[in-house]
Design a protein around this motif. Structure first.
Motif, short mmCIF file in Angstrom:
data_model
loop_
_atom_site.label_atom_id
_atom_site.label_comp_id
_atom_site.label_asym_id
_atom_site.label_seq_id
_atom_site.Cartn_x
_atom_site.Cartn_y
_atom_site.Cartn_z
N PRO A 73 0.06 3.03 5.04
CA PRO A 73 -0.98 2.28 4.35
C PRO A 73 -2.34 2.96 4.46
O PRO A 73 -2.62 3.64 5.44
N GLN A 74 -3.15 2.77 3.45
CA GLN A 74 -4.54 3.18 3.52
C GLN A 74 -5.23 2.21 4.46
O GLN A 74 -4.69 1.15 4.75
N VAL A 105 -7.03 -0.82 5.79
CA VAL A 105 -7.13 -2.15 5.22
C VAL A 105 -8.01 -3.01 6.11
O VAL A 105 -7.82 -3.03 7.33
N TRP A 133 0.83 -1.19 0.00
CA TRP A 133 0.00 0.00 0.00
C TRP A 133 0.87 1.24 0.00
O TRP A 133 1.96 1.24 0.54
N GLN A 185 -7.89 -4.25 -5.27
CA GLN A 185 -7.89 -3.86 -3.87
C GLN A 185 -7.96 -5.08 -2.94
O GLN A 185 -7.79 -4.94 -1.74
N GLN A 232 -8.02 -3.34 0.59
CA GLN A 232 -7.65 -1.93 0.63
C GLN A 232 -8.90 -1.06 0.56
O GLN A 232 -9.81 -1.33 -0.20
N SER A 233 -8.89 0.03 1.32
CA SER A 233 -9.97 1.00 1.28
C SER A 233 -9.37 2.38 1.05
O SER A 233 -8.26 2.65 1.47
#
Length: 135
Positions: free
Chosen positions: A40-41, A43, A21, A78, A95-96
């Protein structure tokens, strides 16, 4: 794992997950000292058990990613398959873009919803969906 919520946070991800990420950077302390790594975004972490052999799953991994992407409403890329155990227990990261999307993903993930999509991808129905958490 802490329960799934948009405000749940964990300070540590495995080094392998950090590389998957991107946006921004953060200083992370490893054994060799302080290193700049990607932030990271959010998750969503979960795992699924499928009644099949690990060798068969490897060929159908993309099918699982497609099914999950349809269920939670995100792009296939994602859905990150982090680890596959011998009894085909698949550990996943979804992933978000932000915490509100992570909360939406958590709400959409259910064994019933996933099992509706899996047969269309040539996969057997899942037997277990572990608790979800947001990191």
């Amino acid at each position: 794992m802490p329960p799934c919520s948009a405000t749940s946070k964990l300070a540590v991800l495995s080094p392998g997950l950090y590389t998957k990420w991107t946006p921004g950077t953060v200083a992370v302390r490893y054994g060799e000292g302080l290193t700049k790594r990607s932030i990271p975004q959010p998750v969503v972490l979960t795992s699924i058990s499928l009644p099949m052999e690990a060798a068969d799953f490897v060929q159908k991994q993309t099918g699982l990613q497609k099914a999950l992407a349809e269920v939670v409403g995100v792009a296939v890329d994602q859905i990150i398959v982090d680890k596959v155990s011998d009894a085909v227990r698949v550990h996943l990261g979804i992933q978000s873009r932000d915490e509100s999307e992570a909360a939406k993903v958590c709400g959409a993930l259910s064994l019933d919803a996933i099992n509706i999509k899996l047969p269309a991808q040539g996969l057997p129905k899942a037997t277990l969906l572990d608790r979800k958490s947001v990191v």
